[in-house]
Design a protein around this motif. Structure first.
Motif, mmCIF file in Angstrom:
data_model
loop_
_atom_site.group_PDB
_atom_site.id
_atom_site.type_symbol
_atom_site.label_atom_id
_atom_site.label_comp_id
_atom_site.label_asym_id
_atom_site.label_seq_id
_atom_site.Cartn_x
_atom_site.Cartn_y
_atom_site.Cartn_z
ATOM 1 N N VAL A 143 0.719 -1.042 -0.090
ATOM 2 C CA VAL A 143 -0.092 -0.038 -0.063
ATOM 3 C C VAL A 143 0.947 1.356 0.210
ATOM 4 O O VAL A 143 0.590 2.290 -0.567
ATOM 5 N N LYS A 144 2.007 1.055 0.421
ATOM 6 C CA LYS A 144 2.988 2.366 0.594
ATOM 7 C C LYS A 144 3.613 2.582 -0.768
ATOM 8 O O LYS A 144 3.489 3.737 -1.253
ATOM 9 N N VAL A 145 3.530 1.365 -1.646
ATOM 10 C CA VAL A 145 3.880 1.576 -2.875
ATOM 11 C C VAL A 145 2.729 2.192 -3.660
ATOM 12 O O VAL A 145 2.852 3.112 -4.596
ATOM 13 N N ILE A 146 1.537 1.753 -3.606
ATOM 14 C CA ILE A 146 0.246 2.455 -4.192
ATOM 15 C C ILE A 146 0.247 3.685 -3.821
ATOM 16 O O ILE A 146 -0.049 4.600 -4.720
ATOM 17 N N ASP A 147 0.559 4.226 -2.405
ATOM 18 C CA ASP A 147 0.393 5.689 -2.089
ATOM 19 C C ASP A 147 1.485 6.456 -2.736
ATOM 20 O O ASP A 147 0.952 7.849 -3.146
ATOM 21 N N ALA A 148 2.601 6.034 -3.126
ATOM 22 C CA ALA A 148 3.605 6.763 -3.827
ATOM 23 C C ALA A 148 3.481 6.483 -5.273
ATOM 24 O O ALA A 148 3.706 7.714 -6.180
ATOM 25 N N ASP A 149 2.718 5.635 -5.969
ATOM 26 C CA ASP A 149 2.768 5.133 -7.150
ATOM 27 C C ASP A 149 1.331 4.530 -7.459
ATOM 28 O O ASP A 149 1.477 3.395 -7.796
ATOM 29 N N PRO A 150 0.249 5.217 -7.587
ATOM 30 C CA PRO A 150 -1.114 4.673 -7.786
ATOM 31 C C PRO A 150 -1.185 3.881 -9.043
ATOM 32 O O PRO A 150 -2.042 3.383 -9.358
#
Length: 559
Positions: free
Chosen positions: A84-91
């Motif tokens: 989810v941290k990846v999603i928040d940084a790169d949706p």
């Protein structure tokens, strides 16, 4: 401006416009119940080494690889938070959504809940709208095959879909280490739960062994070798890996525990003890980080294996000490994992049954957990089996009949659910039911029906694999058949039963003792000496106060 440059700029504009249009709307993402927050990483933060080439922005690659490493060690909650941290940084990163869907699948564990299945489908619906290359699309489609039409298609069928899709990726991208590893996990999730061919496990193990030399610190390779070899036929092939895995991912409580699956299969009790002491300590670190002081699954799981190992060494004192650590807990975490209830039912039952403390078994009380035990029939059955066995042996036949009726109801309810993923659990409850009925008949002097039912239980046990959650049955049916035959003054037949038991579950305390007594009673003093010496060696470092050990020493002293 030259035409080529115009086309280049036009292409960039189109790409940017397309990417902007493909960006998930904030309202869509905020409607999904993602796990967020700081990662709970105890120890030095080492979870092994891997590089997964399908991460998106370079800036997120380290977080993505950590998430995959956590996923490989079954630290699902933290894996999801990292994805989810990846999603928040790169949706726009499709593989981050893939990671969330994989984190809530739990391929080697219990099937996801309806809530998780709905969430997985929602996450993948977002991912499928993003721009991605062919390989990313293949990965997304593979896990989507598991979630598609989950309301109408059963878990085993959807798991098989995922396996077939991962096989395609494995064969299509031969250089992709992760594709091979996740394919072996899919093979494990669809393995046969009966028989001893272990077709999927052998296939997966061969693939993983071929990868291990070039990837010696990969957590998934080591972990899945252990899972696939966690059976009495293949366990010896996993011993070297078992002794390496904990060093590969020292910060994972699960990685500290998993080697003990192989140690338990091979009867290497001291290494199992050390493995689970480390695992339980690591789990307590995670409890502290979460701010909880209740029954935590990773700690409970480790203690279940610890108690089992101590009991096989005849070490009741340390076994009881471990039980005392969890006996006071009146709540458990996590609430949505059915596995958390297993050790709470199994540990007190083991302590009574392994010691043949029938009075204690008959008087067992279910521990308060804040959850309804009726919702956990497999775990609940262990408790009622122990009480039924205790009641029959203490001649409280009314209580035995009551407990057997409860066991029968639990079994019938499980059968009525008709869930293929629960094959092992249903069979184990049926084995317990037949065994409890057998001993009630036997103790009431109906030897013929008692022996017949006991043999039926053994026949069913022979074709039922041990559930990976458990270090062992609270009492193996084949061992109990040996006990019954001994009481019938049939030591030769009893010895055959005990030795069959020991071939499957080596160095079990009661199995060795039973074999020694059966050999002694049949006049085979050489074999009796062999087994009594084994029992003494098994317990030499435990300061055991079991009477069986004293009996073994007296026999050896006078032989």
């Amino acid at each position: 401006m030259k035409p080529k440059n115009v086309l280049l700029l036009l292409g960039v504009f189109v790409c940017l416009t397309s990417c902007r249009d493909k960006t998930p709307k904030n309202s869509v993402l905020t409607s999904i119940d993602f796990l967020r927050g700081d990662l709970l990483l105890c120890g030095n933060g080492q979870f092994g080494e891997l590089k997964f080439s399908l991460s998106c922005n370079y800036e997120t690659r380290e977080t993505f690889d950590l998430a995959v490493a956590l996923l490989h060690s079954f630290q699902y909650a933290d894996a999801e938070k990292a994805f989810v941290k990846v999603i928040d940084a790169d949706p726009n990163c499709p593989m981050a959504y893939w990671g969330v869907a994989m984190s809530i699948y739990h391929a080697a564990w219990f099937p996801p809940s309806e809530k998780d299945l709905l969430k997985g489908a929602q996450v993948l619906a977002v991912a499928k709208e993003l721009s991605m290359d062919e390989k990313q699309r293949d990965y997304i489609n593979a896990i989507d095959a598991f979630y598609t039409d989950w309301e109408n298609v059963d878990h085993p069928t959807r798991a098989k879909r995922f396996e077939k899709e991962m096989e395609k990726i494995y064969l299509k991208y031969l250089e992709d280490v992760e594709a091979a590893i996740f394919y072996t996990l899919a093979l494990y999730s669809t393995r046969e739960r009966s028989g001893t061919a272990y077709k999927n496990e052998r296939k997966a193990g061969k693939i993983l062994e071929g990868l291990f030399e070039d990837n010696p610190n990969h957590p998934g390779i080591a972990h899945y070798i252990i899972h696939n070899y966690d059976n009495p036929v293949l366990a010896h092939k996993g011993l070297e890996t078992a002794r390496r895995y904990a060093k590969i991912a020292p910060s994972s409580s699960h990685a500290q525990h998993m080697p003990s699956h192989i140690f338990t299969r091979l009867g290497i009790w001291e290494e199992s003890v050390q493995s689970n002491i480390q695992s339980a300590e690591s789990a307590r670190c995670y409890k502290q980080a979460m701010g909880i002081d209740i029954g935590f699954f990773e700690e409970l799981h480790a203690i279940d294996y610890l108690v089992y190992a101590y009991l096989q060494q005849g070490d009741n004192i340390r076994a009881e000490e471990q039980y005392d650590l969890i006996n006071a807990s009146t709540a458990v975490y996590p609430l949505n994992v059915t596995a958390v209830m297993y050790p709470i039912a199994a540990i007190p039952s083991r302590l009574a049954l392994e010691n043949k403390d029938w009075k204690r078994a008959a008087n067992l009380q279910l521990q308060e957990t804040g959850l309804d035990w009726e919702a956990f029939p497999w775990q609940n059955a262990i408790h009622h089996f122990a009480k039924a066995m205790g009641a029959s042996h203490t001649k409280d036949y009314d209580l035995a009949e009551k407990e057997i009726k409860t066991l029968a109801k639990l079994y019938q309810n499980m059968v009525a659910e008709n869930d293929p993923s629960q094959f092992i659990q249903v069979n184990q409850v049926e084995i317990q039911l037949k065994t409890a009925q057998a001993w009630l008949f036997f103790k009431q002097k109906d030897t013929e029906n008692g022996l017949a039912l006991m043999q039926e239980a053994v026949a069913l046990e022979r074709k039922t694999s041990l559930h990976p959650l458990s270090p062992g049955d609270v009492l193996p049916a084949i061992e109990l058949l040996g006990d019954m035959l001994l009481e019938m003054n049939k030591p030769d037949e009893a010895l055959i039963a005990y030795e069959e038991n020991l071939s499957k579950t080596p160095k079990r305390f009661n199995g060795i003792y039973g074999a020694a007594i059966a050999a002694k009673n049949s006049g085979n003093l050489e074999k009796a000496t062999h087994y009594f010496k084994q029992l003494i060696a098994l317990t030499k470092n435990s300061d055991s106060v079991r009477r069986e050990v004293e009996e073994a020493k007296e026999f050896i002293a006078h032989s």
